[in-house]
Design a protein around this motif. Structure first.
Motif, PDB file in Angstrom:
ATOM      1  N   ALA A   1       1.082  -0.714  -0.049  1.00  0.00           N
ATOM      2  CA  ALA A   1      -0.236   0.100  -0.053  1.00  0.00           C
ATOM      3  C   ALA A   1       0.943   1.220   0.002  1.00  0.00           C
ATOM      4  CB  ALA A   1      -0.613   0.099   1.281  1.00  0.00           C
ATOM      5  N   HIS A   2       2.119   1.073   0.205  1.00  0.00           N
ATOM      6  CA  HIS A   2       2.651   2.580   0.600  1.00  0.00           C
ATOM      7  C   HIS A   2       3.985   3.171  -0.593  1.00  0.00           C
ATOM      8  CE1 HIS A   2       4.725   5.414   3.128  1.00  0.00           C
ATOM      9  NE2 HIS A   2       6.044   4.593   2.606  1.00  0.00           N
ATOM     10  N   ILE A   3       3.995   1.648  -1.168  1.00  0.00           N
ATOM     11  CA  ILE A   3       5.001   1.885  -1.556  1.00  0.00           C
ATOM     12  C   ILE A   3       4.495   3.043  -3.655  1.00  0.00           C
ATOM     13  CG2 ILE A   3       6.795   0.746  -4.272  1.00  0.00           C
ATOM     14  CD1 ILE A   3       6.988  -0.882  -1.787  1.00  0.00           C
ATOM     15  N   PRO A   4       3.677   2.322  -3.835  1.00  0.00           N
ATOM     16  CA  PRO A   4       2.956   3.730  -5.030  1.00  0.00           C
ATOM     17  C   PRO A   4       2.830   4.531  -3.951  1.00  0.00           C
ATOM     18  CG  PRO A   4       1.786   1.449  -4.582  1.00  0.00           C
ATOM     19  CD  PRO A   4       2.393   1.075  -3.583  1.00  0.00           C
ATOM     20  N   GLU A   5       2.283   4.546  -3.390  1.00  0.00           N
ATOM     21  CA  GLU A   5       2.303   6.225  -2.797  1.00  0.00           C
ATOM     22  C   GLU A   5       3.573   6.775  -2.406  1.00  0.00           C
ATOM     23  OE1 GLU A   5      -0.054   8.479  -2.382  1.00  0.00           O
ATOM     24  OE2 GLU A   5      -1.422   6.245  -3.263  1.00  0.00           O
TER      25      GLU A   5
ATOM     26  N   TYR B   1       6.042  15.543 -16.807  1.00  0.00           N
ATOM     27  CA  TYR B   1       6.691  15.014 -16.369  1.00  0.00           C
ATOM     28  C   TYR B   1       5.658  14.080 -14.950  1.00  0.00           C
ATOM     29  CZ  TYR B   1      10.809  13.265 -18.827  1.00  0.00           C
ATOM     30  OH  TYR B   1      12.078  12.548 -19.236  1.00  0.00           O
ATOM     31  N   GLN B   2       5.131  15.424 -13.797  1.00  0.00           N
ATOM     32  CA  GLN B   2       5.068  15.697 -12.753  1.00  0.00           C
ATOM     33  C   GLN B   2       3.651  14.943 -13.146  1.00  0.00           C
ATOM     34  OE1 GLN B   2       4.133  19.244 -11.489  1.00  0.00           O
ATOM     35  NE2 GLN B   2       5.973  19.157  -9.639  1.00  0.00           N
ATOM     36  N   ARG B   3       2.465  15.180 -14.204  1.00  0.00           N
ATOM     37  CA  ARG B   3       1.327  14.172 -14.613  1.00  0.00           C
ATOM     38  C   ARG B   3       1.612  12.666 -14.177  1.00  0.00           C
ATOM     39  NH1 ARG B   3       0.118  16.336 -18.473  1.00  0.00           N
ATOM     40  NH2 ARG B   3      -0.552  18.737 -17.449  1.00  0.00           N
ATOM     41  N   TYR B   4       2.389  12.163 -15.386  1.00  0.00           N
ATOM     42  CA  TYR B   4       2.786  11.163 -15.692  1.00  0.00           C
ATOM     43  C   TYR B   4       3.301  10.521 -14.135  1.00  0.00           C
ATOM     44  CZ  TYR B   4       5.122   6.604 -17.059  1.00  0.00           C
ATOM     45  OH  TYR B   4       4.954   5.574 -16.808  1.00  0.00           O
ATOM     46  N   VAL B   5       4.050  10.574 -13.074  1.00  0.00           N
ATOM     47  CA  VAL B   5       4.420   9.961 -11.566  1.00  0.00           C
ATOM     48  C   VAL B   5       3.402  10.189 -10.780  1.00  0.00           C
ATOM     49  CG1 VAL B   5       6.402  11.139  -9.400  1.00  0.00           C
ATOM     50  CG2 VAL B   5       7.008  11.100 -12.178  1.00  0.00           C
TER      51      VAL B   5
END
Length: 910
Positions: free
Chosen positions: A669-673, A815-819
């Motif tokens: 749960a934490h790694i994607p965030e 880039y920000q939108r993608y990340v």
């Protein structure tokens, strides 16, 4: 000289000679011419005679010429002489052919031809042919002169002892000649009868008996000595018994050797090598014949053997045989060494017990040694409680040694002090009199204990006494049967009475019962505590009254007044004289008495061994039942422990799995965030041409930092807590096993069952957890370097437009939108898989580790089950063997009892 002898010797020509001085050739020539002048002439006889003359002058050719032209009654002899001529000429094959061609009914001619053929074959060393010829000749005409002697010589030279025996037996029966008797006896004595069964000699034995008793006995002895060393021994005994039982034999010195062989054989048969079923038909005729051939003055052993056998195996012997044996016994004046017989029998029993691995007990052996010691007189001292019997013995010993022991105490003289506790199972020896009290106290707990005290004592040494102090009689308690045990083995009994209450009804009844059991026991009385009676006249009256009361039941009993408080020196001489005169040790045949007493020890031993057999069987049955019950319990415990093991596997492994899954869910749960939060790393000043590489490195750094600083400490703590809880689970299992061990050890009574688990498993887990949680070591994850269309376009745009600053705002936003919007599921799963790989492997080994924890108890329990099952099988095999072959144990005991009966009778007969 008869015609046959002339023909045999080739001297028929002499019948034509009127005077010895004339030459036979001339005489025969003239006779030939005269015979030819007759109208009807027959010159065969003259030609035959001429052939003989030529033969004697070695003119074999002329002799053959003359004999070949002969017909008539001399034709057969002429043919035989032709063969002789060729034989003498060395033409053996021609001679053999001529001999074998002769056919005649004349017995003499056939015998002479056989002689010549036999000699020819011997010269040619054709021994098989020679054997065939001589046997045929003997069969046809055994009375022919020298024929059987020639055959005997030939057989002996060829070591053909079977044929020699056939010849000797045949000639013994045919001729009834003692010469052939002696030849046969010689063959048997030299051992030349290996291949012959005993029945082979039946007929010739009968002939021997009818012709010569001496040689009949010699042949029996020779055959007996031979067959007793062979497997045909029993067959020989059956044969000789069946023969002798039918013969009318007058016992004499001639038969002494046969009687001795019967004696030796009987002893061997009942020595325990044979089963009774083998002896039941063999021994009765053997005993009958033994008694028949034994002179009455030497027949005590044989007669007592007959009587004893009839006692144990009634109706197997003829009534007249038993009657004769009884009469012989009662008339016997034979002197025997009864003690030696008794000792030999006891030693034989002891030796047998070693073979069957049954111990008769130390107490019986002790009694046997006492019986053999003829220098010591065993005086049994008995009496009621408070009669003062122990005090009486102490006064003689001049030492307060005895004080109402619950077990019999035997006191005897020796050069040194030794106190021994003797039971059926053990002997414990001490060297201090102080140890007597300890042994005496322990004797209350030990069944059938006997205490022996050896010490230097002048009275015991001078009178050669050993005092046996038995526990006092007490009507209010269950008394041991020490009197019944010791009385039959004692040389005399001194019963101590209390002068205040002398010869009570209880004492009288107990002694009367004892006298019924042991009628030969010499009982006398000591009236103790006489110091309580001051008046001499009153004391004398008391002694007389007591003695009268006693003699009403025990007419030969004497009473001696005594006080243990008076000076011993003043009483000891009178007491010594009383004991000597009452028991008569100096005049009794103590050796004979001891022999009977030792036989009583043997009887007690046999009774003990029979009882022991039953005890062993019962012990085996109980052992099998107990062990089978233990196997059921142990297997039940193993099944229960398996359930415990499975339960612990479920609890411990499940607990670990829950911890791991909890952490895993948290990481996923934490790694994607965490990755989306990396958008703050993108600025308008970023180098968009290499931004994807920088982002990939920064993201991996944040992942490593998160795992190392956040996840790992928490996971470590949770796993350590799990190890503690696992320890508690394991400890509870060990407590359970300890309780079960204590339960089983209580059942096993002495066997220590240790069920120790392997707590090293926890140490291994702690070490593995420390290793796994000390540092995060996973490969760098490829987050931005994947070949995805969106990433590819973004990275291409960065490389293409990144060199122009006016494009930075656009690229920054893209880039920000993608990340922030990217789906990091694959990346997260990859990271979780790598991170938890070692923890997953650890989890897979937990079941095995927990089984290792319980492996020791399982192994101990299974080994115990296996060992118990082995014991069950061994006990069953032993019990089955005992039940299937009871005669292996019972028959030797029965035969010992047979000897016991016999020896008792022999000793009484004296």
């Amino acid at each position: 000289m008869t015609l046959e002898k002339q023909l045999i010797r080739k001297t028929y020509y002499k019948t034509f000679l009127p005077e010895e001085s004339e030459h036979p050739i001339r005489v025969l020539g003239e006779a030939f011419l005269e015979e030819q002048k007759k109208d009807l002439y027959d010159v065969s006889f003259i030609r035959f005679a001429q052939g003989e003359v030529y033969y004697h002058h070695k003119d074999f050719e002329a002799a053959i010429f003359k004999w070949e032209n002969i017909n008539g009654e001399l034709e057969g002899w002429a043919r035989k002489n032709v063969g002789d001529a060729y034989y003498e000429s060395g033409l053996l094959d021609v001679a053999e052919g001529i001999y074998k061609s002769i056919e005649t009914d004349a017995e003499t001619l056939r015998a002479e031809v056989a002689f010549q053929l036999f000699s020819l074959y011997e010269e040619q060393q054709k021994f098989d042919s020679a054997d065939e010829v001589i046997k045929k000749a003997v069969a046809e005409n055994p009375a022919y002169p020298n024929l059987t002697e020639v055959a005997r010589t030939f057989y002996e030279e060829q070591h053909d002892w079977s044929s020699a025996l056939d010849l000797a037996i045949g000639e013994s029966i045919r001729t009834e000649s003692t010469k052939w008797f002696d030849v046969l006896i010689h063959y048997v004595s030299e051992g030349h009868i290996q291949a012959q069964t005993p029945t082979y000699f039946h007929d010739v034995l009968a002939v021997f008996h009818n012709i010569s008793e001496d040689r009949f006995v010699e042949l029996i002895v020779a055959l007996w000595e031979h067959y007793k060393q062979t497997s045909s021994y029993i067959e020989w005994l059956e044969e000789i018994n069946s023969l002798l039982i039918e013969l009318d034999i007058q016992a004499s010195a001639v038969w002494d050797r046969v009687s001795n062989l019967f004696d030796e054989t009987y002893r061997g048969l009942i020595a325990g090598t044979y089963f009774i079923r083998q002896l039941e038909e063999l021994v009765p005729p053997l005993l009958t014949n033994w008694l028949k051939v034994t002179q009455p003055v030497k027949a005590l052993f044989a007669s007592s053997a007959v009587w004893a056998w009839n006692e144990l195996f009634p109706s197997t012997l003829a009534a007249n045989t038993v009657t004769e044996a009884e009469n012989t016994i009662f008339r016997s004046t034979t002197s025997i060494d009864g003690l030696s017989y008794s000792i030999d029998l006891f030693e034989a029993v002891i030796q047998w017990t070693k073979v069957v691995k049954v111990d008769v007990g130390y107490k019986l052996k002790w009694w046997a040694n006492q019986m053999v010691d003829l220098n010591t007189h065993n005086v049994l001292v008995a009496g009621s409680v408070r009669s003062g019997k122990s005090t009486f013995i102490n006064s003689l010993l001049q030492e307060p040694l005895l004080s109402g022991s619950p077990a019999p105490v035997v006191v005897m003289n020796d050069d040194h002090i030794e106190v021994s506790e003797i039971t059926e199972d053990h002997v414990e020896v001490g060297t201090e009199l102080s140890g007597l009290q300890t042994i005496t106290s322990r004797a209350r707990e030990v069944k059938n204990a006997l205490i022996e005290v050896r010490l230097p004592n002048q009275f015991l040494k001078g009178q050669h006494y050993a005092f046996i102090d038995t526990p006092g009689l007490n009507s209010n308690a269950k008394e041991r049967n020490d009197l019944g045990e010791f009385a039959p083995l004692s040389d005399g009994m001194l019963f101590v009475l209390d002068a205040n209450t002398p010869f009570t009804s209880q004492e009288r009844d107990r002694l009367l019962r004892l006298k019924e059991q042991v009628p030969e026991l010499s009982i006398h009385f000591l009236l103790n505590k006489m110091d309580g009676i001051q008046d001499a006249e009153e004391a004398a009256t008391l002694v007389d009254h007591t003695e009268s009361a006693i003699q009403e039941y025990f007419p030969n009993a004497k009473v001696f007044p005594y006080s243990s408080k008076y000076a011993v020196d003043e009483q000891v001489n009178d007491l010594t004289e009383f004991l000597q005169s009452s028991y008569g040790f100096t005049t009794r045949n103590l050796e004979e008495e001891r022999a009977m007493k030792l036989l009583q020890v043997v009887r007690n031993t046999l009774t003990y061994l029979l009882r022991k057999r039953v005890e062993v069987e019962n012990e085996l049955i109980d052992s099998i039942s107990w062990n089978e019950d233990m196997v059921v319990r142990l297997n039940g415990f193993i099944n229960s422990l398996s359930d415990v093991e499975e339960e612990k596997i479920s609890i411990i492994s499940g607990s670990y799995r829950s911890i791991k899954e909890e952490i895993k869910d948290e990481v996923q749960a934490h790694i994607p965030e965490l990755l989306r939060g990396c958008s703050d790393l993108i600025t308008e000043d970023s180098d968009f041409r290499n931004l994807h590489v920088e982002l990939n490195a920064k993201m991996n750094e944040r992942i490593q930092e998160y795992l190392q600083l956040d996840v790992m400490p928490k996971f470590r703590q949770l796993v350590q807590d799990w190890i503690e809880k696992s320890n508690e689970e394991f400890s509870s299992s060990q407590v359970y096993l300890d309780e079960m061990s204590e339960t089983f050890n209580g059942i096993y009574e002495g066997k220590t069952l240790k069920l120790a688990c392997d707590f090293k498993v926890l140490d291994d887990w702690s070490r593995d957890v420390h290793r796994m949680t000390s540092r995060v070591q996973i490969e760098e994850e490829n987050i931005w370097l994947r070949f995805k269309p969106s990433q590819f376009m973004l990275k291409s745009a960065g490389k293409l437009f990144g060199a122009f600053s006016q494009n930075n705002q656009l690229l920054h936003n893209q880039y920000q939108r993608y990340v922030e919007n990217e789906d990091y599921t694959d990346v997260t799963n990859s990271i979780v898989r790598k991170f938890f790989l070692q923890f997953d492997l650890f989890e897979k080994g937990l079941d095995v580790d927990i089984k290792i924890f319980f492996r020791g108890p399982f192994q101990v329990l299974q080994e115990t089950v296996d060992q118990t099952e082995v014991e069950i099988n061994q006990s069953k095999e032993q019990l089955d063997d005992m039940k299937a072959n009871p005669e292996l144990y019972q028959d030797p005991l029965k035969l010992f009892e047979l000897k016991l009966h016999q020896y008792e009778l022999m000793i009484r007969a004296q």
